[in-house]
Design a protein around this motif. Sequence first.
Motif, PDB file in Angstrom:
ATOM      1  N   VAL A 176      11.317   8.863   8.291  1.00 16.18           N
ATOM      2  CA  VAL A 176      11.064   8.421   6.907  1.00 16.18           C
ATOM      3  C   VAL A 176      10.392   7.055   6.913  1.00 16.18           C
ATOM      4  N   ILE A 177      10.875   6.137   7.758  1.00 16.37           N
ATOM      5  CA  ILE A 177      10.266   4.794   7.839  1.00 16.37           C
ATOM      6  C   ILE A 177       8.809   4.901   8.265  1.00 16.37           C
ATOM      7  N   ASN A 178       8.522   5.728   9.261  1.00 12.00           N
ATOM      8  CA  ASN A 178       7.135   5.890   9.716  1.00 12.00           C
ATOM      9  C   ASN A 178       6.258   6.509   8.631  1.00 12.00           C
ATOM     10  N   GLN A 179       6.820   7.423   7.853  1.00 15.20           N
ATOM     11  CA  GLN A 179       6.050   8.027   6.767  1.00 15.20           C
ATOM     12  C   GLN A 179       5.749   6.993   5.687  1.00 15.20           C
ATOM     13  N   ILE A 180       6.721   6.165   5.354  1.00 18.02           N
ATOM     14  CA  ILE A 180       6.498   5.104   4.351  1.00 18.02           C
ATOM     15  C   ILE A 180       5.458   4.114   4.858  1.00 18.02           C
ATOM     16  N   ARG A 181       5.529   3.759   6.146  1.00 21.05           N
ATOM     17  CA  ARG A 181       4.525   2.855   6.718  1.00 21.05           C
ATOM     18  C   ARG A 181       3.122   3.451   6.581  1.00 21.05           C
ATOM     19  N   ALA A 182       2.997   4.767   6.802  1.00 25.46           N
ATOM     20  CA  ALA A 182       1.685   5.417   6.683  1.00 25.46           C
ATOM     21  C   ALA A 182       1.207   5.395   5.237  1.00 25.46           C
ATOM     22  N   PHE A 183       2.118   5.641   4.258  1.00 20.19           N
ATOM     23  CA  PHE A 183       1.741   5.583   2.844  1.00 20.19           C
ATOM     24  C   PHE A 183       1.267   4.189   2.464  1.00 20.19           C
ATOM     25  N   LEU A 184       1.979   3.177   2.931  1.00 17.65           N
ATOM     26  CA  LEU A 184       1.608   1.797   2.609  1.00 17.65           C
ATOM     27  C   LEU A 184       0.288   1.418   3.256  1.00 17.65           C
ATOM     28  N   LEU A 185       0.059   1.883   4.476  1.00 12.59           N
ATOM     29  CA  LEU A 185      -1.195   1.580   5.160  1.00 12.59           C
ATOM     30  C   LEU A 185      -2.381   2.192   4.416  1.00 12.59           C
ATOM     31  N   GLU A 186      -2.165   3.342   3.769  1.00 12.05           N
ATOM     32  CA  GLU A 186      -3.213   3.952   2.949  1.00 12.05           C
ATOM     33  C   GLU A 186      -3.577   3.060   1.763  1.00 12.05           C
ATOM     34  N   ARG A 187      -2.661   2.226   1.327  1.00 13.46           N
ATOM     35  CA  ARG A 187      -2.915   1.296   0.209  1.00 13.46           C
ATOM     36  C   ARG A 187      -3.325  -0.084   0.708  1.00 13.46           C
ATOM     37  N   GLY A 188      -3.501  -0.220   2.022  1.00 15.17           N
ATOM     38  CA  GLY A 188      -3.964  -1.486   2.564  1.00 15.17           C
ATOM     39  C   GLY A 188      -2.852  -2.452   2.922  1.00 15.17           C
ATOM     40  N   ILE A 189      -1.640  -2.008   2.951  1.00 15.00           N
ATOM     41  CA  ILE A 189      -0.522  -2.880   3.293  1.00 15.00           C
ATOM     42  C   ILE A 189       0.000  -2.468   4.663  1.00 15.00           C
ATOM     43  N   ALA A 190      -0.110  -3.387   5.629  1.00 12.17           N
ATOM     44  CA  ALA A 190       0.368  -3.114   6.988  1.00 12.17           C
ATOM     45  C   ALA A 190       1.782  -3.664   7.123  1.00 12.17           C
ATOM     46  N   VAL A 191       2.652  -2.853   7.661  1.00 16.39           N
ATOM     47  CA  VAL A 191       4.045  -3.238   7.837  1.00 16.39           C
ATOM     48  C   VAL A 191       4.370  -3.168   9.321  1.00 16.39           C
ATOM     49  N   ARG A 192       5.104  -4.186   9.804  1.00  9.70           N
ATOM     50  CA  ARG A 192       5.512  -4.164  11.201  1.00  9.70           C
ATOM     51  C   ARG A 192       6.431  -2.985  11.462  1.00  9.70           C
ATOM     52  N   GLN A 193       6.463  -2.594  12.707  1.00 12.83           N
ATOM     53  CA  GLN A 193       7.290  -1.464  13.087  1.00 12.83           C
ATOM     54  C   GLN A 193       8.766  -1.871  13.090  1.00 12.83           C
ATOM     55  N   GLY A 194       9.639  -0.916  12.808  1.00 10.83           N
ATOM     56  CA  GLY A 194      11.073  -1.153  12.887  1.00 10.83           C
ATOM     57  C   GLY A 194      11.745  -1.097  11.538  1.00 10.83           C
ATOM     58  N   LEU A 195      13.082  -1.031  11.559  1.00 11.43           N
ATOM     59  CA  LEU A 195      13.859  -0.911  10.336  1.00 11.43           C
ATOM     60  C   LEU A 195      13.810  -2.153   9.452  1.00 11.43           C
ATOM     61  N   PRO A 196      13.977  -3.388   9.996  1.00 10.69           N
ATOM     62  CA  PRO A 196      13.970  -4.557   9.105  1.00 10.69           C
ATOM     63  C   PRO A 196      12.650  -4.730   8.362  1.00 10.69           C
ATOM     64  N   ALA A 197      11.585  -4.207   8.924  1.00 10.85           N
ATOM     65  CA  ALA A 197      10.289  -4.339   8.267  1.00 10.85           C
ATOM     66  C   ALA A 197      10.192  -3.472   7.025  1.00 10.85           C
ATOM     67  N   GLY A 198      10.997  -2.447   6.930  1.00 10.36           N
ATOM     68  CA  GLY A 198      10.902  -1.521   5.808  1.00 10.36           C
ATOM     69  C   GLY A 198      11.608  -2.036   4.558  1.00 10.36           C
TER      70      GLY A 198
END
Length: 194
Positions: free
Chosen positions: A141-163
């Motif tokens: 789920v975290i990886n899927q949310i990271r991919a959705f955010l990256l589609e909007r131009g927001i890069a998130v670091r990997q890992g749980l605290p980043a979410g």
Amino acid sequence: MSQRFNTTIAVIGIDIGKNSCHVVGLDDRGAIALRQRWSRGQVETRLANIPPCLIGMEACVGAHHLSRRLTMLGHNARLMPARYVRPYSKGQKNDFRDAEAIAEAVQRPTMKFVATKTPEQLDLQALHRVRERLVSHRTGVINQIRAFLLERGIAVRQGLPAGRAPSNPRHAHRCPLGAHAAGDRGTRWRLAPA
């Protein structure tokens, strides 16, 4: 439902299924003396009427419980990994042939057996498996949310605290979580380079 057998059964192989078990019993010479299909509820009752003997089963769902129950009846119940039983199967695969292969394999002196687990060990194993599945699901789920955010131009670091939420309120309008999710959370969120 009591049933007595004319020949002495020395070894029994049980192929455990979801609703029924296929049972093959061998006498002292190795000839088939019993070949029947029993419901799960009948196994314990019918084996209570047979003198103690060696019983083999594949280590699968329900095998540990059945092994404990049969041991309490005086039988020598042993569990084996399915991959070690497979070489003893003859011909086309069916449940009776599987039970016969189990009866053959359990007699081998070099067979590696699985220890029968206690209910406490099974509970701990279940707890670990459920936790492992939850962690795996959470990671997905975290990886899927990271991919959705990256589609909007927001890069998130990997890992749980980043979410969490974007730390910079000016990027809150770009976050699908909305402006209320923006807060002072350090520099976990940043815009992806254009």
